[in-house]
Motif scaffolding. Structure first.
Motif, PDB file in Angstrom:
ATOM      1  N   SER B 304       0.809  -1.213   0.000  1.00 21.25           N
ATOM      2  CA  SER B 304       0.000   0.000   0.000  1.00 21.25           C
ATOM      3  C   SER B 304       0.846   1.268   0.000  1.00 21.25           C
ATOM      4  O   SER B 304       0.306   2.358  -0.034  1.00 21.25           O
ATOM      5  CB  SER B 304      -0.911   0.018   1.224  1.00 21.25           C
ATOM      6  N   GLY B 305       2.146   1.145   0.101  1.00 24.00           N
ATOM      7  CA  GLY B 305       3.004   2.324   0.130  1.00 24.00           C
ATOM      8  C   GLY B 305       3.712   2.509   1.457  1.00 24.00           C
ATOM      9  O   GLY B 305       4.547   3.390   1.615  1.00 24.00           O
ATOM     10  N   GLN B 306       3.393   1.629   2.443  1.00 25.83           N
ATOM     11  CA  GLN B 306       4.050   1.766   3.745  1.00 25.83           C
ATOM     12  C   GLN B 306       5.542   1.477   3.665  1.00 25.83           C
ATOM     13  O   GLN B 306       6.333   2.073   4.390  1.00 25.83           O
ATOM     14  CB  GLN B 306       3.380   0.860   4.795  1.00 25.83           C
ATOM     15  N   HIS B 307       5.928   0.601   2.753  1.00 22.23           N
ATOM     16  CA  HIS B 307       7.341   0.259   2.581  1.00 22.23           C
ATOM     17  C   HIS B 307       8.150   1.528   2.264  1.00 22.23           C
ATOM     18  O   HIS B 307       9.177   1.804   2.873  1.00 22.23           O
ATOM     19  CB  HIS B 307       7.464  -0.743   1.430  1.00 22.23           C
ATOM     20  N   GLU B 308       7.630   2.319   1.345  1.00 22.79           N
ATOM     21  CA  GLU B 308       8.313   3.544   0.947  1.00 22.79           C
ATOM     22  C   GLU B 308       8.222   4.597   2.044  1.00 22.79           C
ATOM     23  O   GLU B 308       9.184   5.313   2.316  1.00 22.79           O
ATOM     24  CB  GLU B 308       7.710   4.088  -0.359  1.00 22.79           C
ATOM     25  N   LEU B 309       7.047   4.676   2.699  1.00 23.55           N
ATOM     26  CA  LEU B 309       6.877   5.666   3.767  1.00 23.55           C
ATOM     27  C   LEU B 309       7.901   5.433   4.882  1.00 23.55           C
ATOM     28  O   LEU B 309       8.563   6.364   5.349  1.00 23.55           O
ATOM     29  CB  LEU B 309       5.452   5.577   4.325  1.00 23.55           C
ATOM     30  N   LEU B 310       8.058   4.173   5.282  1.00 22.60           N
ATOM     31  CA  LEU B 310       9.000   3.860   6.370  1.00 22.60           C
ATOM     32  C   LEU B 310      10.424   4.199   5.965  1.00 22.60           C
ATOM     33  O   LEU B 310      11.192   4.760   6.751  1.00 22.60           O
ATOM     34  CB  LEU B 310       8.916   2.370   6.731  1.00 22.60           C
ATOM     35  N   ARG B 311      10.776   3.869   4.718  1.00 16.72           N
ATOM     36  CA  ARG B 311      12.148   4.133   4.294  1.00 16.72           C
ATOM     37  C   ARG B 311      12.437   5.612   4.142  1.00 16.72           C
ATOM     38  O   ARG B 311      13.551   6.062   4.391  1.00 16.72           O
ATOM     39  CB  ARG B 311      12.449   3.357   3.013  1.00 16.72           C
ATOM     40  N   ALA B 312      11.429   6.371   3.739  1.00 16.79           N
ATOM     41  CA  ALA B 312      11.628   7.815   3.647  1.00 16.79           C
ATOM     42  C   ALA B 312      11.851   8.391   5.053  1.00 16.79           C
ATOM     43  O   ALA B 312      12.750   9.203   5.268  1.00 16.79           O
ATOM     44  CB  ALA B 312      10.426   8.471   2.977  1.00 16.79           C
ATOM     45  N   LEU B 313      11.032   7.952   6.013  1.00 15.72           N
ATOM     46  CA  LEU B 313      11.190   8.446   7.381  1.00 15.72           C
ATOM     47  C   LEU B 313      12.557   8.055   7.934  1.00 15.72           C
ATOM     48  O   LEU B 313      13.191   8.805   8.669  1.00 15.72           O
ATOM     49  CB  LEU B 313      10.081   7.881   8.284  1.00 15.72           C
ATOM     50  N   ALA B 314      13.023   6.871   7.562  1.00 15.12           N
ATOM     51  CA  ALA B 314      14.308   6.389   8.077  1.00 15.12           C
ATOM     52  C   ALA B 314      15.482   6.970   7.298  1.00 15.12           C
ATOM     53  O   ALA B 314      16.632   6.680   7.612  1.00 15.12           O
ATOM     54  CB  ALA B 314      14.347   4.858   8.017  1.00 15.12           C
ATOM     55  N   GLY B 315      15.201   7.766   6.276  1.00 18.18           N
ATOM     56  CA  GLY B 315      16.277   8.389   5.515  1.00 18.18           C
ATOM     57  C   GLY B 315      16.908   7.461   4.498  1.00 18.18           C
ATOM     58  O   GLY B 315      17.998   7.711   4.017  1.00 18.18           O
ATOM     59  N   ARG B 316      16.220   6.379   4.160  1.00 20.89           N
ATOM     60  CA  ARG B 316      16.762   5.435   3.181  1.00 20.89           C
ATOM     61  C   ARG B 316      16.152   5.628   1.805  1.00 20.89           C
ATOM     62  O   ARG B 316      16.463   4.881   0.885  1.00 20.89           O
ATOM     63  CB  ARG B 316      16.497   3.984   3.646  1.00 20.89           C
ATOM     64  N   LEU B 317      15.250   6.612   1.687  1.00 18.64           N
ATOM     65  CA  LEU B 317      14.591   6.843   0.401  1.00 18.64           C
ATOM     66  C   LEU B 317      14.395   8.351   0.260  1.00 18.64           C
ATOM     67  O   LEU B 317      13.908   9.005   1.172  1.00 18.64           O
ATOM     68  CB  LEU B 317      13.228   6.131   0.379  1.00 18.64           C
ATOM     69  N   THR B 318      14.800   8.894  -0.868  1.00 21.96           N
ATOM     70  CA  THR B 318      14.661  10.324  -1.090  1.00 21.96           C
ATOM     71  C   THR B 318      13.278  10.603  -1.671  1.00 21.96           C
ATOM     72  O   THR B 318      12.891   9.970  -2.653  1.00 21.96           O
ATOM     73  CB  THR B 318      15.737  10.814  -2.076  1.00 21.96           C
ATOM     74  N   PRO B 319      12.533  11.542  -1.055  1.00 20.77           N
ATOM     75  CA  PRO B 319      11.187  11.835  -1.550  1.00 20.77           C
ATOM     76  C   PRO B 319      11.217  12.377  -2.979  1.00 20.77           C
ATOM     77  O   PRO B 319      12.190  13.009  -3.389  1.00 20.77           O
ATOM     78  CB  PRO B 319      10.681  12.911  -0.586  1.00 20.77           C
ATOM     79  N   GLU B 320      10.133  12.095  -3.721  1.00 19.13           N
ATOM     80  CA  GLU B 320       9.970  12.655  -5.053  1.00 19.13           C
ATOM     81  C   GLU B 320       9.750  14.151  -4.967  1.00 19.13           C
ATOM     82  O   GLU B 320      10.337  14.917  -5.707  1.00 19.13           O
ATOM     83  CB  GLU B 320       8.755  12.024  -5.742  1.00 19.13           C
ATOM     84  N   SER B 321       8.839  14.540  -4.055  1.00 21.69           N
ATOM     85  CA  SER B 321       8.555  15.957  -3.890  1.00 21.69           C
ATOM     86  C   SER B 321       7.908  16.155  -2.526  1.00 21.69           C
ATOM     87  O   SER B 321       7.560  15.190  -1.847  1.00 21.69           O
ATOM     88  CB  SER B 321       7.603  16.437  -4.994  1.00 21.69           C
ATOM     89  N   GLY B 322       7.763  17.410  -2.159  1.00 19.61           N
ATOM     90  CA  GLY B 322       7.158  17.717  -0.867  1.00 19.61           C
ATOM     91  C   GLY B 322       8.204  17.905   0.206  1.00 19.61           C
ATOM     92  O   GLY B 322       9.402  17.842  -0.041  1.00 19.61           O
ATOM     93  N   VAL B 323       7.707  18.138   1.418  1.00 19.27           N
ATOM     94  CA  VAL B 323       8.575  18.429   2.546  1.00 19.27           C
ATOM     95  C   VAL B 323       8.636  17.225   3.466  1.00 19.27           C
ATOM     96  O   VAL B 323       7.613  16.618   3.761  1.00 19.27           O
ATOM     97  CB  VAL B 323       8.005  19.633   3.352  1.00 19.27           C
ATOM     98  N   LEU B 324       9.837  16.856   3.880  1.00 21.25           N
ATOM     99  CA  LEU B 324       9.960  15.860   4.938  1.00 21.25           C
ATOM    100  C   LEU B 324      11.089  16.309   5.858  1.00 21.25           C
ATOM    101  O   LEU B 324      12.259  16.301   5.469  1.00 21.25           O
ATOM    102  CB  LEU B 324      10.267  14.466   4.370  1.00 21.25           C
ATOM    103  N   GLU B 325      10.702  16.752   7.059  1.00 19.09           N
ATOM    104  CA  GLU B 325      11.719  17.126   8.039  1.00 19.09           C
ATOM    105  C   GLU B 325      11.907  15.951   8.967  1.00 19.09           C
ATOM    106  O   GLU B 325      10.947  15.372   9.469  1.00 19.09           O
ATOM    107  CB  GLU B 325      11.249  18.351   8.846  1.00 19.09           C
ATOM    108  N   ARG B 326      13.183  15.594   9.164  1.00 20.05           N
ATOM    109  CA  ARG B 326      13.462  14.456  10.037  1.00 20.05           C
ATOM    110  C   ARG B 326      14.838  14.640  10.659  1.00 20.05           C
ATOM    111  O   ARG B 326      15.666  15.393  10.135  1.00 20.05           O
ATOM    112  CB  ARG B 326      13.395  13.144   9.257  1.00 20.05           C
TER     113      ARG B 326
END
Lengths: 362, 492
Positions: B304-326
């Motif tokens: 459902s997209g949780q795989h990518e969400l978790l990796r983005a939060l963990a800094g293992r995936l660079t977002p396509e667009s938008g803001v992610l502060e971590r």
């Protein structure tokens, strides 16, 4: 540490195991050689005696034959061990050695003008650069297009072989254009002999130094640890370690090539004093056996290179002294490598003993 | 519970009273599934409910510990997939079993015996294309085909071997909506011709759209078997996730966590869009804030997209667009521990040193690392001889404790943050409880924790807030098991 007693018992056990393995390796050597001599119809006693005389039987044999052959095996063995540890299956040490030998020859034969020490240093540097440059082709193909380095490095070995063929008949051929080899390198540029040790040259110190430093880098430095992690599990190295695996393996590939190239430079300046086609009797291939038997530890490579150096020297003596034809000697040599590797691959059943381990303080 | 037919009615495939145990996990207990000829039967359930296990038993890939199986009314024992195929059972796996470099005809011929006559296979494929409307080119290389076409090759493989019972494992998970509709139409026609199709799915709409009958599995038991007309999305959801809420324990703990939550935003996302490695958008326009001291539970069905969400939060995936502060350093406990978290052959010390190894320079002080490791071992109660043993010699639970300890070790002055993915998968009850206690303690100490578990009960047990990810959308839901369950399958 509360588990100290148990841990040290474990290590004593390891030492006993290593000794048992060493004995088995020696038995395998004697057994295999005897068997093949018997099959070939030659005197087993004479053959084995020649093997002994040619390798360890005299101080001269040990220094001028065994140790001299151990030097390129040590350098290429470390090259292969380091690459394999990073998961880079560099089968191209032979080609990188040849590239290094050609580069060192070119520098050593260039018009004089600089102090000899500088020229020697430049020639050795050129050999390392040549080896790294040759490896960089396969390293680039691996990093950029995921080309399997096992294939590309083997292919490049043949390219290097024929490139040397061309060089010694073309740009680097001796001035009379009669022999397919380069001019002889000036005496002043030869690596100094070790006093009282026959033909043994100071390249031995360089090879031992390389083995020592490489083992230390793997055990103690962050760069060495990254290399090991990238080789053990690229995915964990990336995900848990934040390691740039491609950069790490590419750098290791180049270092591996540089060390193999250095072996070529040392061989030219220490033993052959000229470039010609059969400058290496397959050191770069034997190096794979040297590295595997050492369980990819550069420190152990110093010992296994000595073993294989002795085998090469002893095999030569069998041919000279015991009248065993060179073809059979080649067969014996190949069988010896297989036997030694087979025994070396014997493992204790403990999974911990399965892998090359870098012992660390704990 | 209603039974659509008595035991005397004709069955295409019946599995009765199936038990299956893996180690100390009871994957199936007295599970029952009866499929009538000429029907499409939907097999529903959450992740880990036992759907795939049951079908793997039917297809001969696993052996049941107990239970009986009937095929066209006759008792059978199926001991291998070859056996199942010979008896007319076909299975289309979620992950295709095709050789990409081979042609369609070659793939279909794979597994056959005797002389290979590709021309004959090609002719057979053409006949099949005509009768099914699949439009397969026998000479096309599989790697050049779309995912939908590859799936049709998989189905053709089963049909060529005269499959009259077809098991489809999550067949629409990889398909675009139009392709899904087309596939389901074909499944309908296949069943109408007197065959039987079993559709493993967790999409309710799909199940209700095509199936004649449904069976719901929950925790290895068959909870409900009914005709489509006798069920509604609500009754199915209730059966899938259970009506009893996790109960007072969950609630009181949540309130604890809330009162203890330290203020301070640790993660902040705004119009965040994430894509997977193939460039397909998996999360769109997500916006949320996560504070220190919170455990955010992520609930989602697979893919459902949780795989990518978790990796983005963990800094293992660079977002396509938008803001992610971590925070600069976020601990990460990936679900595939052996592949992504540890160096199995290396010592505990080396595995502890692995974190941050990419940025380290110079010499490693291994004696300091091993002291740190032994301190973590005491603190986290890791059972091992010493820090020098290879991590592979430890039990899964102890390995996971090493990973948790490493990822929770504070780095510099960045706020403590941890992303965990199925952290107790494969662990026994005791180890699971240990891991849960560690996560709670970390949150209590001010860490921001994001937890994804495919077990919704684990999410509810630990989370102070829950985000549901469904079809690229992330939204927060109240801590209500039923609402969350419905949102996960798109029924809300």
């Amino acid at each position: 540490m509360s588990h100290g007693a148990r841990a040290s018992a474990f290590r004593r056990d390891s030492v006993a195991w290593e000794l048992a393995r060493a004995v088995l390796v020696l038995l395998a050597i004697v057994g295999t050689t005897a068997l093949l001599l018997l099959v070939g119809g030659y005197s087993v006693g004479n053959g084995l005696a020649a093997l002994w005389r040619g390798s360890l039987g005299s101080w001269y044999a040990f220094t001028s034959a065994t140790l001299v052959r151990a030097i390129p095996l040590m350098l290429t063995g470390v090259a292969v061990a380091v690459a394999f540890r990073a998961g880079v299956l560099n089968i191209g040490a032979e080609g990188q050695l040849l590239a290094g030998a050609a580069a060192a020859t070119a520098v050593a034969l260039s018009p004089p003008g600089l102090p000899t020490v500088i020229v020697v240093a430049l020639a050795l540097t050129a050999s390392a650069a040549g080896g790294a440059g040759w490896a960089s082709i396969a390293a680039f193909l691996r990093a950029r297009f995921a080309v399997l380095e096992v294939i590309s490095t083997i292919m490049l070995n043949f390219v290097a072989l024929y490139a040397v063929s061309y060089l010694v008949r073309g740009p680097l051929q001796e001035p009379t254009h009669v022999y397919p080899q380069s001019s002889t390198i000036d005496d002043a540029l030869h690596l100094s002999r070790i006093v009282g040790a026959g033909r043994l040259h100071s390249g031995l110190l360089l090879a031992l130094g390389v083995s020592l430093v490489a083992g230390w880098v793997l055990r103690r430095t962050a760069a060495g640890f990254r290399l090991i992690a990238a080789g053990e599990s690229p995915s964990a190295a990336t995900s848990a370690g934040g390691i740039n695996v491609v950069a790490t393996t590419t750098a290791t590939f180049l270092v591996s090539g540089a060390l193999a190239g250095l072996a070529g430079g040392v061989e030219v300046l220490g033993v052959t004093f000229a470039l010609y086609e059969n400058i290496s009797p397959g050191y770069g291939y034997t190096a794979i056996a040297v590295a595997l038997l050492a369980r990819l530890d550069p420190w152990r490579v110093a010992a296994t290179a000595l073993l294989f150096g002795g085998l090469e020297a002893g095999a030569g003596a069998m041919q000279r002294d015991a009248g065993v034809p060179s073809t059979l000697v080649t067969v014996i040599e190949a069988a010896l490598i297989l036997a030694v590797i087979a025994v070396g691959a014997l493992r204790r059943r403990s999974p911990a003993a399965d892998v090359a381990t870098t012992p660390i303080a704990a | 519970m209603t039974r659509p037919q008595s035991h005397d009615a004709p069955v295409a495939l019946a599995l009765r009273g199936i038990d299956k145990r893996y180690g100390n996990v009871q994957a199936l207990s007295t599970a029952t599934l009866e499929v009538s000829p000429g029907t499409v039967h939907a097999l529903l359930g959450e992740n880990g409910a036992g759907k795939s296990t049951l079908m793997r038993i039917a297809y001969g890939l696993e052996r049941a510990d107990a239970g009986t199986m009937l095929l066209w009314n006759d008792p059978v024992r199926i001991t291998s997939a070859a056996d199942a195929i010979a008896r007319g059972i076909g299975m289309v796996h979620q992950h295709f079993t095709l050789v990409p470099a081979m042609t369609v005809a070659e793939n279909i011929a794979l597994g056959g015996r005797g002389r290979l006559d590709l021309a004959r296979v090609a002719k057979r494929v053409d006949e099949l294309s005509a009768s099914t409307g699949f439009a397969l080119d026998p000479a096309a290389r599989v790697e050049t085909l779309s995912v939908g076409a590859q799936q049709r090759v998989e189905i053709a493989k089963a049909l060529v071997r005269a499959a009259r019972i077809l098991i489809l494992d999550e067949p629409t998970a990889v398909l675009a909506p139009a392709e899904s509709a087309e596939l389901l139409r074909w499944v309908r026609a296949y069943a109408d011709a007197g065959n039987a199709a079993i559709l493993i799915t967790h999409k309710l709409r799909e199940a209700l759209g095509v199936a004649d009958e449904v069976t719901v599995l929950r925790r290895g038991r068959s909870l409900l078997t009914a005709r489509r007309d006798d069920v509604t999305p609500d009754t199915l959801t209730a059966a899938m996730i259970g009506e009893e809420l996790a109960g007072a324990k969950t609630r009181s703990f949540t309130e604890d966590a809330r009162t203890l939550a330290a203020p301070g935003v640790v993660f902040r996302a705004d119009s965040l869009t994430l894509a997977d490695s193939a460039g397909i958008v998996r999360v769109r326009d997500a916006a949320f804030e996560i504070n220190g001291g919170e455990i955010i539970g992520i609930a989602a069905i697979e893919g459902s997209g949780q795989h990518e969400l978790l990796r983005a939060l963990a800094g293992r995936l660079t977002p396509e667009s938008g803001v992610l502060e971590r925070p600069s350093a976020v601990g990460f406990v990936p679900e595939d521990r052996h592949r992504d978290a540890v160096l199995l052959n290396r010592s505990l010390s080396e595995n502890v040193a692995l974190r941050g190894a990419g940025a380290r320079r110079g010499i490693i002080d291994w004696s300091a690392v091993s002291e740190q490791t032994e301190r973590l071992m005491r603190e986290y109660d890791v059972r091992a001889d010493d820090a020098a043993v290879p991590i592979r010699t430890l039990s899964g639970g102890n390995q996971q404790k090493v990973v948790l300890a490493r990822e929770l070790a504070l780095e510099s002055d960045s706020p403590l943050a941890l992303v965990v993915e199925n952290p107790t998968r494969g662990l026994d009850v005791r180890a699971t409880a240990d891991v849960h206690a560690r996560l709670r303690k970390a949150a209590h100490d001010g860490a921001a924790i994001v937890l994804y578990s495919s077990d919704i009960d684990e999410v509810l047990l630990l989370a102070s807030r829950v985000f549901v990810v469904f079809e690229r959308t992330v939204r927060e839901l109240p801590l209500d098991r039923e609402q969350i369950g419905r949102a996960m399958v798109g029924a809300a």
